[in-house]
Write a protein that holds these residues in place. Sequence first.
Motif, PDB file in Angstrom:
ATOM      1  N   LEU A   2      24.187  35.129  40.358  1.00  0.00           N
ATOM      2  CA  LEU A   2      23.395  34.539  39.266  1.00  0.00           C
ATOM      3  C   LEU A   2      23.084  33.043  39.454  1.00  0.00           C
ATOM      4  N   ILE A   3      21.998  32.617  38.766  1.00  0.00           N
ATOM      5  CA  ILE A   3      21.681  31.227  38.669  1.00  0.00           C
ATOM      6  C   ILE A   3      22.029  30.790  37.414  1.00  0.00           C
ATOM      7  N   GLU A   4      22.815  29.758  37.292  1.00  0.00           N
ATOM      8  CA  GLU A   4      22.994  28.907  35.946  1.00  0.00           C
ATOM      9  C   GLU A   4      22.524  27.445  36.330  1.00  0.00           C
ATOM     10  N   TYR A   5      21.637  27.033  35.724  1.00  0.00           N
ATOM     11  CA  TYR A   5      21.006  25.700  36.050  1.00  0.00           C
ATOM     12  C   TYR A   5      20.461  25.452  37.505  1.00  0.00           C
ATOM     13  N   ASN A   6      20.230  26.314  38.211  1.00  0.00           N
ATOM     14  CA  ASN A   6      19.762  26.408  39.725  1.00  0.00           C
ATOM     15  C   ASN A   6      21.056  26.098  40.422  1.00  0.00           C
ATOM     16  N   PHE A   7      22.101  26.980  39.980  1.00  0.00           N
ATOM     17  CA  PHE A   7      23.566  26.788  40.776  1.00  0.00           C
ATOM     18  C   PHE A   7      24.019  28.174  40.737  1.00  0.00           C
ATOM     19  N   TYR A   8      24.074  28.475  42.247  1.00  0.00           N
ATOM     20  CA  TYR A   8      24.418  29.750  42.609  1.00  0.00           C
ATOM     21  C   TYR A   8      25.948  29.727  42.402  1.00  0.00           C
ATOM     22  N   TYR A   9      26.347  30.904  41.628  1.00  0.00           N
ATOM     23  CA  TYR A   9      28.012  31.134  41.589  1.00  0.00           C
ATOM     24  C   TYR A   9      28.312  32.225  42.521  1.00  0.00           C
ATOM     25  N   ILE A  10      28.302  31.794  44.028  1.00  0.00           N
ATOM     26  CA  ILE A  10      28.841  32.802  44.737  1.00  0.00           C
ATOM     27  C   ILE A  10      30.116  33.040  45.323  1.00  0.00           C
ATOM     28  N   GLU A  11      30.972  31.795  44.808  1.00  0.00           N
ATOM     29  CA  GLU A  11      32.303  31.905  45.076  1.00  0.00           C
ATOM     30  C   GLU A  11      32.819  31.044  43.840  1.00  0.00           C
ATOM     31  N   ILE A  12      34.192  31.631  43.486  1.00  0.00           N
ATOM     32  CA  ILE A  12      35.098  30.531  42.594  1.00  0.00           C
ATOM     33  C   ILE A  12      36.500  30.335  43.335  1.00  0.00           C
ATOM     34  N   TYR A  13      36.854  29.297  42.994  1.00  0.00           N
ATOM     35  CA  TYR A  13      38.265  28.812  43.432  1.00  0.00           C
ATOM     36  C   TYR A  13      39.228  28.594  42.334  1.00  0.00           C
ATOM     37  N   PHE A  14      40.347  29.311  42.654  1.00  0.00           N
ATOM     38  CA  PHE A  14      41.563  29.218  41.974  1.00  0.00           C
ATOM     39  C   PHE A  14      42.569  28.191  42.814  1.00  0.00           C
ATOM     40  N   ILE A  15      43.043  27.074  42.259  1.00  0.00           N
ATOM     41  CA  ILE A  15      43.791  26.263  42.965  1.00  0.00           C
ATOM     42  C   ILE A  15      44.899  25.873  41.732  1.00  0.00           C
ATOM     43  N   VAL A  16      46.168  26.206  42.579  1.00  0.00           N
ATOM     44  CA  VAL A  16      47.413  25.704  41.714  1.00  0.00           C
ATOM     45  C   VAL A  16      47.974  24.449  42.206  1.00  0.00           C
ATOM     46  N   VAL A  17      48.109  23.630  41.270  1.00  0.00           N
ATOM     47  CA  VAL A  17      48.532  22.041  41.621  1.00  0.00           C
ATOM     48  C   VAL A  17      49.931  21.903  41.085  1.00  0.00           C
ATOM     49  N   GLU A  18      50.947  21.630  41.879  1.00  0.00           N
ATOM     50  CA  GLU A  18      52.113  21.301  41.310  1.00  0.00           C
ATOM     51  C   GLU A  18      52.201  19.733  41.121  1.00  0.00           C
ATOM     52  N   ILE A  19      52.497  19.352  39.630  1.00  0.00           N
ATOM     53  CA  ILE A  19      52.574  17.950  39.529  1.00  0.00           C
ATOM     54  C   ILE A  19      53.587  17.400  38.902  1.00  0.00           C
ATOM     55  N   THR A  20      54.158  16.237  39.201  1.00  0.00           N
ATOM     56  CA  THR A  20      55.393  15.702  38.624  1.00  0.00           C
ATOM     57  C   THR A  20      55.264  14.861  37.273  1.00  0.00           C
ATOM     58  N   PRO A  21      54.232  14.009  37.208  1.00  0.00           N
ATOM     59  CA  PRO A  21      53.828  13.281  35.976  1.00  0.00           C
ATOM     60  C   PRO A  21      52.979  14.052  35.241  1.00  0.00           C
ATOM     61  N   PRO A 100      35.409  40.422  33.766  1.00  0.00           N
ATOM     62  CA  PRO A 100      34.140  41.462  34.521  1.00  0.00           C
ATOM     63  C   PRO A 100      33.814  41.105  35.629  1.00  0.00           C
ATOM     64  N   PHE A 101      33.401  42.091  36.500  1.00  0.00           N
ATOM     65  CA  PHE A 101      33.138  41.884  37.937  1.00  0.00           C
ATOM     66  C   PHE A 101      31.727  42.111  38.036  1.00  0.00           C
ATOM     67  N   THR A 102      30.833  42.071  37.364  1.00  0.00           N
ATOM     68  CA  THR A 102      29.342  42.325  37.035  1.00  0.00           C
ATOM     69  C   THR A 102      28.664  41.340  38.075  1.00  0.00           C
ATOM     70  N   ASN A 103      29.066  39.882  38.150  1.00  0.00           N
ATOM     71  CA  ASN A 103      28.677  38.804  39.057  1.00  0.00           C
ATOM     72  C   ASN A 103      29.599  37.732  38.967  1.00  0.00           C
ATOM     73  N   PHE A 104      29.811  36.578  39.531  1.00  0.00           N
ATOM     74  CA  PHE A 104      30.411  35.594  39.750  1.00  0.00           C
ATOM     75  C   PHE A 104      30.328  34.620  38.421  1.00  0.00           C
ATOM     76  N   TYR A 105      29.080  34.628  37.992  1.00  0.00           N
ATOM     77  CA  TYR A 105      28.959  33.688  37.007  1.00  0.00           C
ATOM     78  C   TYR A 105      29.504  34.493  35.448  1.00  0.00           C
ATOM     79  N   ASP A 106      29.423  35.693  35.257  1.00  0.00           N
ATOM     80  CA  ASP A 106      30.111  36.240  34.043  1.00  0.00           C
ATOM     81  C   ASP A 106      31.571  36.254  34.388  1.00  0.00           C
ATOM     82  N   PHE A 107      32.317  36.399  35.493  1.00  0.00           N
ATOM     83  CA  PHE A 107      33.483  36.297  35.958  1.00  0.00           C
ATOM     84  C   PHE A 107      34.159  35.112  35.547  1.00  0.00           C
TER      85      PHE A 107
END
Length: 180
Positions: A2-21, A100-107
């Motif tokens: 799905l295109i949102e503002y001409n941007f393909y949502y073809i993957e999504i990153y989940f990133i865990v960041v451990e921080i101290t401050p 939802p798993f309909t597409n990455f944008y909705d997800f």
Amino acid sequence: WLIEYNFYYIEIYFIVVEITPKDKIKQISNIIQSIFQKPIVLIFQYENSVSLNIAPKRVSKADATKLVTKELYFTSWVDLENPTPIEQEFLKKLDIKNHPFTNFYDFYTSYVDLTISFNASKFSGKLEQKNNSKEILEQIQALQSAINDIISNIKKEDNIRAKVNLNIEIIYYILPKVWA
């Protein structure tokens, strides 16, 4: 796709960041969100607490090869050892199976909506996803900012008459908007 503002949502990153401050979360988020040209769900971890950051992006109007962040959403810190009932519900709803798993944008949008709803729950006392939650939350935050600015001015003011006028401004200008 799905295109949102001409941007393909073809993957999504989940990133865990451990921080101290804890206080560097916004700077770290800005760096990570700008480096990766994909939708990201950032999960910050500090000791036994977590905070979520999500930043919808769009194609830059100046350079079509670059993405810009539309908005940055952060949740408050959630103590994983002692979450409130709303925080428990929020943590359960973060589970990938609840989106939802309909597409990455909705997800991705469902995570944005959940983050906004969680932030709004501080004021409503309920974790509800409504269409106008974002607008209401923005109004509340704008009013809080205005009140904080006036309170700051009151503390700096030496003239009693000016202090009284600033207090009146809070009472007659801002509070009726809160109660409306």
